[in-house]
Scaffold this active site. Structure first.
Site, PDB file in Angstrom:
ATOM      1  N   LYS A   1      -8.104  10.211  10.709  1.00 50.55           N
ATOM      2  CA  LYS A   1      -7.230  10.858  11.691  1.00 50.55           C
ATOM      3  C   LYS A   1      -6.498  12.027  11.054  1.00 50.55           C
ATOM      4  O   LYS A   1      -5.546  11.847  10.289  1.00 50.55           O
ATOM      5  CB  LYS A   1      -6.210   9.884  12.260  1.00 50.55           C
TER       6      LYS A   1
ATOM      7  N   GLU B   1       0.990   7.932   0.312  1.00 50.10           N
ATOM      8  CA  GLU B   1       1.305   9.209  -0.343  1.00 50.10           C
ATOM      9  C   GLU B   1       2.363   9.878   0.521  1.00 50.10           C
ATOM     10  O   GLU B   1       2.050  10.443   1.569  1.00 50.10           O
ATOM     11  CB  GLU B   1       0.053  10.093  -0.417  1.00 50.10           C
TER      12      GLU B   1
HETATM   13  P1  NAD Z   1       3.883  13.134   9.360  1.00 48.32           P
HETATM   14  O1  NAD Z   1       4.394  11.905   8.715  1.00 48.32           O
HETATM   15  O2  NAD Z   1       4.597  13.679  10.521  1.00 48.32           O
HETATM   16  O3  NAD Z   1       2.367  12.908   9.844  1.00 48.32           O
HETATM   17  C1  NAD Z   1       1.377  12.423   8.973  1.00 48.32           C
HETATM   18  C2  NAD Z   1       0.275  11.772   9.775  1.00 48.32           C
HETATM   19  O4  NAD Z   1       0.798  10.628  10.432  1.00 48.32           O
HETATM   20  C3  NAD Z   1      -0.299  12.676  10.873  1.00 48.32           C
HETATM   21  O5  NAD Z   1      -1.681  12.490  10.953  1.00 48.32           O
HETATM   22  C4  NAD Z   1       0.393  12.163  12.119  1.00 48.32           C
HETATM   23  O6  NAD Z   1      -0.356  12.377  13.277  1.00 48.32           O
HETATM   24  C5  NAD Z   1       0.503  10.690  11.824  1.00 48.32           C
HETATM   25  N1  NAD Z   1       1.581  10.029  12.558  1.00 48.32           N
HETATM   26  C6  NAD Z   1       2.695  10.582  13.059  1.00 48.32           C
HETATM   27  N2  NAD Z   1       3.452   9.646  13.682  1.00 48.32           N
HETATM   28  C7  NAD Z   1       2.782   8.477  13.570  1.00 48.32           C
HETATM   29  C8  NAD Z   1       3.047   7.144  13.984  1.00 48.32           C
HETATM   30  N3  NAD Z   1       4.161   6.816  14.640  1.00 48.32           N
HETATM   31  N4  NAD Z   1       2.136   6.199  13.667  1.00 48.32           N
HETATM   32  C9  NAD Z   1       1.044   6.499  12.986  1.00 48.32           C
HETATM   33  N5  NAD Z   1       0.728   7.742  12.568  1.00 48.32           N
HETATM   34  C10 NAD Z   1       1.590   8.720  12.847  1.00 48.32           C
HETATM   35  O7  NAD Z   1       3.755  14.209   8.187  1.00 48.32           O
HETATM   36  P2  NAD Z   1       3.284  15.735   8.229  1.00 48.32           P
HETATM   37  O8  NAD Z   1       4.325  16.554   8.900  1.00 48.32           O
HETATM   38  O9  NAD Z   1       1.891  15.842   8.677  1.00 48.32           O
HETATM   39  O10 NAD Z   1       3.307  16.028   6.657  1.00 48.32           O
HETATM   40  C11 NAD Z   1       4.503  16.193   5.977  1.00 48.32           C
HETATM   41  C12 NAD Z   1       4.886  15.001   5.138  1.00 48.32           C
HETATM   42  O11 NAD Z   1       3.782  14.530   4.388  1.00 48.32           O
HETATM   43  C13 NAD Z   1       5.936  15.377   4.118  1.00 48.32           C
HETATM   44  O12 NAD Z   1       6.868  14.348   3.994  1.00 48.32           O
HETATM   45  C14 NAD Z   1       5.145  15.544   2.853  1.00 48.32           C
HETATM   46  O13 NAD Z   1       5.869  15.438   1.672  1.00 48.32           O
HETATM   47  C15 NAD Z   1       4.150  14.444   3.012  1.00 48.32           C
HETATM   48  N6  NAD Z   1       2.988  14.673   2.172  1.00 48.32           N
HETATM   49  C16 NAD Z   1       2.774  13.868   1.089  1.00 48.32           C
HETATM   50  C17 NAD Z   1       1.707  14.115   0.230  1.00 48.32           C
HETATM   51  C18 NAD Z   1       1.448  13.283  -1.000  1.00 48.32           C
HETATM   52  O14 NAD Z   1       0.359  13.392  -1.566  1.00 48.32           O
HETATM   53  N7  NAD Z   1       2.374  12.458  -1.448  1.00 48.32           N
HETATM   54  C19 NAD Z   1       0.848  15.178   0.498  1.00 48.32           C
HETATM   55  C20 NAD Z   1       1.114  15.973   1.615  1.00 48.32           C
HETATM   56  C21 NAD Z   1       2.170  15.718   2.448  1.00 48.32           C
END
Ligand code: NAD
Length: 477
Positions: free
Chosen positions: A175, A250
């Protein structure tokens, strides 16, 4: 957007829920994303589950061969994949090519090389009741792996999540983030072209809230590999725990970049500036806390100001663009709110702080002088906003760096080897960079501690988290 991609997006699912795809560089709508609904998710998991039965039996060397073919297709289409990222989530195309595509291609080859090296052990055990025994262990694929990815590096995350799972004999339901699905959908086509059997790599585009829960709770899904914010991560980990389902998390970061008295300041300033501005700060590892000896604050700020002024701000699709837009209108709201909050708390604005007056979601690289209690120091903005913290001695710098809920990565700038090792050793993070920032390589494990999550991706053991270790004992007289 190319007609090729438009057709692809329109054909993936015939669900009723459709989201507009907006190009963050100019705010124009470039297509529609047909979002998966419950029945689509069910059908796709069934497809992946069915494919697992035969994919697990495919010899590891054959899986490796297919992965090498896929790597060649990534290489062939790297410009197109970088372009899709640029129009979908606003990553400058030059950066996408240099960082993300290079990493994806290298990862595909590296993981292909690991496929036939998942070796177990021969174990010396005594048999029961005086019998002799031989014992060994082997690494077995888990089954259907759900990958839920963040918006900021969609190409790279396919490499980190799907490829190791598939190399180990699992199948994947993937996803991508709503704001960054196009390149992953295109990659699904490349899997087919490379010769992977149907159902090995499956994409379910759409709303996290809807799809994430369905994937996590489905008993046919044996593991969830998540990259995203810590709130969503905690939610998914909570759901997974109900079924004792393993997860890799992550999550976010708030990396410190510690510039010491012994730094090569010219070099440190250049790297630290990029450390928080690259991809407009939308990197989990972004170095958004810049720790500076008190007497050098002005020098560092002026140096960063010059680096900011040298940025080529523009549409993400242009090769000369070094600084593009934020990924979405939602990101613009989040970043603006954090800047407002910083002003309210009395943090001193040093550089930037405003939306850039042009179409699209452009926000200035922004720097505030903060105190350790500032929200900007405590919380992840996931945007081009960094906090400068002044310190008086190295112990204080290390204490400041570690005073964070996050523990993903940190940078240290010093030309004193002893100091470099001492500070690196004392930092509570999964990754430390000395005199550089942000080098991520398939050969090195990636992941954090504390609120930055748990589990590791990449590295020599990249396939093992996608497997379970089985012990076999044979007794004989
Ligand atoms: P996000 O948490 O908003 O979304 C991540 C994923 O989760 C997306 O695919 C989203 O559709 C899905 N999602 C959203 N709400 C959900 C729910 N209620 N249930 C299940 N899935 C859901 O994050 P983002 O804005 O896409 O990315 C930013 C975040 O990701 C930041 O906190 C960043 O630091 C983190 N990040 C971490 C790493 C790492 O390797 N540690 C790498 C990249 C980004």
């Amino acid at each position: 957007m190319t007609s090729n991609t438009t057709t692809l997006v329109h054909n993936v699912l015939q669900s009723a829920l459709v989201k507009e795809i907006t190009n963050p560089s100019n705010g124009t709508v470039i297509g529609e994303l047909h979002c998966a609904e419950a029945r689509d998710v069910d059908a796709i998991i069934a497809r992946a589950d069915k494919a697992f039965a035969s994919w697990r039996k495919v010899p590891a060397r054959e899986r490796a061969r297919l992965l090498m073919q896929l790597a060649a297709l990534f290489e062939r289409d790297k410009e197109h994949l970088a372009y899709l990222e640029a129009i979908d989530n606003g990553k400058p195309v030059g950066f996408a090519l240099m960082a993300d595509m290079a990493n994806l291609i290298d990862t595909a080859r590296y993981v292909a090389g690991l496929a036939d090296k998942l070796e177990g052990r021969n174990v010396n055990v005594p048999g029961m009741q005086g019998q002799r025994a031989v014992a060994s262990t082997s690494w077995q694929p888990l089954g259907v792996i759900a990958a839920i990815a963040a918006s900021n590096a969609p190409n790279m995350y396919v490499g980190w999540k799907a490829l190791p799972a598939i190399a180990a004999g699992n199948t994947v339901v993937y996803k991508p983030a709503e704001e960054a699905s196009l390149s992953t959908l295109y990659i699904a086509k490349l899997f087919a072209e490379a010769g992977f059997p149907e159902g090995v790599f499956n994409v379910v585009p759409g709303e996290g809230r809807v799809i994430g829960d369905l994937l996590t709770l489905d008993p046919r899904v044996k593991k969830v590999s998540f990259t995203g914010g810590e709130q969503v991560g905690a939610h998914i980990a909570g759901l997974a725990a109900r079924h004792a389902k393993p997860v890799t998390m992550e999550l976010g970061g708030k990396a410190a970049q510690i510039i010491t008295e012994n730094a090569d300041f010219e070099r440190a300033i250049k790297i630290a500036a990029l450390g928080f501005m690259a991809n407009q700060g939308q990197i989990c590892a972004a170095g958004t806390r810049i720790l500076v000896p008190r007497q050098h604050v002005e020098r560092v700020v002026e140096g960063i100001r010059a680096e900011v002024a040298a940025q080529n701000i523009g549409e993400a699709t242009l090769a000369q663009t070094s600084y593009g837009p934020l990924g979405s209108a939602k990101a613009m709201q989040r970043v603006s709110a954090y800047v407002q909050q910083a002003r309210k708390e009395g943090d001193q604005a040093l550089i930037g702080g405003s939306r850039i007056e042009r179409d699209g979601y452009f926000f200035e690289p922004t720097l505030f002088l903060c105190t350790p209690e500032s929200t900007l120091v405590q919380e992840e903005v996931f945007g081009p906003v960094a906090a400068v913290l002044a310190y008086d001695n190295i112990d204080e710098a290390v204490q400041l760096a570690n005073s964070s809920q996050y523990g993903l990565s940190s940078g240290v700038f010093t030309q004193n080897l002893d100091e470099a090792l001492r500070i690196s050793d004392a930092l509570d993070v999964g990754n430390v960079w000395v005199n550089g920032f942000g080098l991520i390589d398939p050969c090195l494990p990636w992941g954090g501690i504390k609120a930055s999550g748990y589990g590791r991706e990449n590295g020599i053991d990249a396939l093992k988290p996608m497997c379970y270790e089985k012990a076999l004992t044979i007794q004989f007289n």
